[in-house]
Design a protein around this motif. Structure first.
Motif, PDB file in Angstrom:
ATOM      1  N   GLU A 505      29.805  28.087  17.339  1.00 35.03           N
ATOM      2  CA  GLU A 505      30.695  28.679  16.344  1.00 35.03           C
ATOM      3  C   GLU A 505      31.594  29.694  17.033  1.00 35.03           C
ATOM      4  O   GLU A 505      31.153  30.443  17.910  1.00 35.03           O
ATOM      5  CB  GLU A 505      29.919  29.346  15.218  1.00 35.03           C
ATOM      6  CG  GLU A 505      30.815  29.983  14.168  1.00 35.03           C
ATOM      7  CD  GLU A 505      30.070  30.354  12.891  1.00 35.03           C
ATOM      8  OE1 GLU A 505      30.409  31.383  12.298  1.00 35.03           O
ATOM      9  OE2 GLU A 505      29.164  29.608  12.491  1.00 35.03           O
ATOM     10  N   THR A 507      34.507  32.722  16.066  1.00 37.47           N
ATOM     11  CA  THR A 507      35.103  33.564  15.027  1.00 37.47           C
ATOM     12  C   THR A 507      36.291  34.304  15.621  1.00 37.47           C
ATOM     13  O   THR A 507      36.188  34.886  16.706  1.00 37.47           O
ATOM     14  CB  THR A 507      34.085  34.569  14.479  1.00 37.47           C
ATOM     15  OG1 THR A 507      32.944  33.859  13.991  1.00 37.47           O
ATOM     16  CG2 THR A 507      34.682  35.382  13.348  1.00 37.47           C
ATOM     17  N   SER A 512      37.474  30.876  11.425  1.00 35.93           N
ATOM     18  CA  SER A 512      36.256  30.515  12.131  1.00 35.93           C
ATOM     19  C   SER A 512      36.181  28.997  12.255  1.00 35.93           C
ATOM     20  O   SER A 512      36.712  28.258  11.434  1.00 35.93           O
ATOM     21  CB  SER A 512      35.014  31.057  11.408  1.00 35.93           C
ATOM     22  OG  SER A 512      34.908  30.497  10.118  1.00 35.93           O
TER      23      SER A 512
END
Length: 602
Positions: A505, A507, A512
């Motif tokens: 992931e 951000t 995101s």
């Protein structure tokens, strides 16, 4: 004839059995097969050359594989290759080892050194191989060995009087007990004869004051090996010389006559990244556009219903939305080494949902741009709508300061199940101590450079239970896909019958991206390196302004039409008054007439 027929049938059965066995052997996953016995790759010298700017003809490269899980009385070196350095690189190497010595639950690390007179280039950390990393296409970056703020003097001696050849190599290492990491090391490629004195530089700021350190030494001359079977405890900071005696081992190290040609691993990794980036981005752009259409349609329909809801909506609206919208977790980050962070250090803190198998994900994260010195305070805000009481949530973090990094070995439970949300203490581990196994690859699917406050979180997860096998977080200011990642893990924690995946992931402010797919790794013949994790933009940030909640107070305007009948189609007040006077007067006249008609009592 019957005997011949029976013999022919037996032969056919035997041939069929052999063919079936060969087919089954081909179907065995690579990770379950026996180790190959050779580790190959290249040493990347790059800009890490000597003060003169180039390596001389006398430069010698030594590549060593060590058993990072070996006990204090067990042999440490599994394989070693020594050879001249030809050219500026990349320099190919091939290290042979005995597969019979490999324990599948132990970690094995590769270390490399290039000695050119007084200058020494070395790999900054151990590279996991065999059980916790690949055996081919390794790329080992080299850097000039730092001078070190302190040194430890070790004298390596041996009992027998065997003469050493000009190809002998003497090494001494300081091992951190419990981690398997070589905290410091020194090498001599021109030792002469024993005893051999070595000066080991180390950084006292990276010494764990609560850990124990042992010194070990070895002499390798061709296939002959002398090792210290009794480790010597050392106290970092002490100036007293240490003497280590080595003993000849009964087994020899396998040697290889010539190193193979270098593999083109860098080209292979760059090729696949172009294809996936186009696929996810095409799917992402249409996603936000439909969201605008549905939001306009629902608004007219609620206008008829609000006549029954004006009472509750006035009380429930203001109290429900602001109170549970956001929560916060605060605490401090600490590590055990007395290292002072530089002004370029950054920290990443992540709130991780670890409570429901495949839903393991990052709930919220932040980058601390100027963390200062430990203890480092943090306060992480999250959306309460994403928290479920029956799940487990943890805080994991990382501090990155140049080549040094500290990472969460385990998560600190927070929020649910009685765990705190304030005053959370998150202990970080020096990353080389965690580097017993490693999954490496790239994050793809982002078409634009990231901002200065961007960060990435990558994890190795067991999907059916939600167990996090490995975690890593990095600041990614200005990064451009493909973005490299490396997630450390402990080889001893791997279950060969369990499937593991990598999730990622990124951000960047309000934007995101998270894993569109989670590739399988480590077990079942799946890779440990060159793993590509495609990311897709998260759709939630687009509707997050939530236009639907804000119009809901708008129906409160519908109570305004309810008094409108009094103004238009109702009975005028003066007419009601006249009718009331007439009715009251009629009743009074009736009672008066009745009273006069009644007879007078005697």
């Amino acid at each position: 004839m019957s005997r011949r027929h029976s013999r022919w049938s037996a032969r056919r059965v035997l041939l069929g059995f052999v063919a079936a066995s060969a087919l089954l052997l081909q179907l065995v996953p690579a990770s379950l097969a026996a180790p190959s016995g050779t580790v190959t790759g290249v040493l990347e010298v790059g800009g890490a050359l000597t003060a003169e700017g180039a390596l001389t003809a006398e430069a010698v490269a030594v590549v060593t594989i060590v058993d990072a899980g070996a006990g204090s009385a067990e042999p440490l070196i599994v394989g070693q290759q020594r050879g001249p350095v030809q050219g500026a690189g990349p320099l190919p190497f091939a290290v042979r080892y005995d597969p019979a010595r490999i324990n599948p639950v132990r970690p094995y690390l590769l270390y490399a050194s290039i000695v050119d007179g007084e200058a020494v280039l070395q790999s900054t950390t151990g590279v996991p191989v065999i059980t916790g990393g690949p055996e081919t296409d390794l790329v080992v970056p080299m850097a000039l060995r730092p001078a070190g703020a302190a040194t430890l003097t070790i004298s390596v001696t041996k009992k027998d009087e065997t003469s050493l050849s000009d190809a002998a190599v003497v090494q001494a290492v300081v091992v951190k007990v419990g981690a398997g990491r070589l905290a410091a090391r020194a090498i001599s490629v021109a030792p002469g004869q024993a005893p051999v004195a070595l000066s080991i530089p180390y950084d006292p700021a990276l010494v764990d004051p609560f850990a124990q350190y042992l010194a070990k030494a070895a002499i390798i001359d061709g296939g002959n090996v002398w090792e210290s079977l009794v480790s010597v405890q050392v106290v970092p900071g002490s100036t007293d010389p240490v003497t280590i005696e080595v003993t000849a081992l009964p087994t020899q190290l396998p040697t290889i006559p010539a190193s193979p040609a270098p593999s083109t691993s860098p080209g292979a990794t760059a090729a696949p990244t172009a294809a996936p980036t186009a696929a996810p981005t095409a799917a992402l752009t249409p996603a936000p556009t439909p969201t605008a259409a549905p939001t306009a349609a629902p608004k007219p329909t609620p206008t008829a219903a609000p006549t029954a809801t004006p009472g509750p909506s006035a009380t429930a609206g203001p109290t429900a939305t602001p109170a549970p919208t956001e929560g916060a977790v605060d605490g401090t980050l600490v590590y055990r080494e007395p290292a002072t962070l530089s002004g370029a250090a950054k920290a990443v803190v992540a709130l991780v949902d670890e409570g429901n198998g495949s839903s393991v994900a990052v709930v919220a994260s932040e980058v601390i741009e100027t963390p200062g010195q430990q203890p480092i305070a943090f306060s992480l805000t999250y959306a309460t709508a994403e928290i479920q009481a029956d799940k487990t949530y943890t805080i994991r973090a990382a501090i990155v300061d140049g080549d040094n990094a500290w990472v969460s070995a385990t998560g600190a439970p927070v929020i649910t199940n009685g765990a705190p949300s304030s005053g959370v203490l998150v202990s970080l581990t020096y990353r080389p101590d965690l580097l017993l196994g490693e999954v490496t690859g790239t994050l793809t699917g982002i078409d634009e450079p990231l901002g200065d406050g961007a960060s990435s979180v990558t994890m190795i997860v067991q999907p059916d239970t939600g167990t996090v096998l490995g975690f890593d977080a990095r600041p990614q200011p200005g990064a451009v896909a493909p973005i490299p990642f490396s997630v450390p893990f402990n080889v001893a924690d791997v279950d060969p019958d369990v499937a593991y995946v990598v999730t990622g992931e990124i951000t960047d402010g309000e934007q995101s991206w998270e894993s569109a797919t989670s590739p399988k790794v480590i077990t079942g013949g799946n890779p440990l390196s060159g793993v590509e994790v495609p990311l897709a933009a998260v759709a939630t940030p687009t509707p997050s302004p939530s236009p639907s909640p804000t119009p809901t107070p708008a129906p409160s305007a519908t109570p305004v039409p309810t008094p409108s009948p009094e103004e238009g189609g109702g009975i005028p007040p003066w007419l009601i008054l006249v009718v009331a006077v007439i009715v009251i007067g009629g009743i009074a006249a009736f009672l008066f007439a009745r009273r006069r008609a009644a007879p007078t009592p005697p």
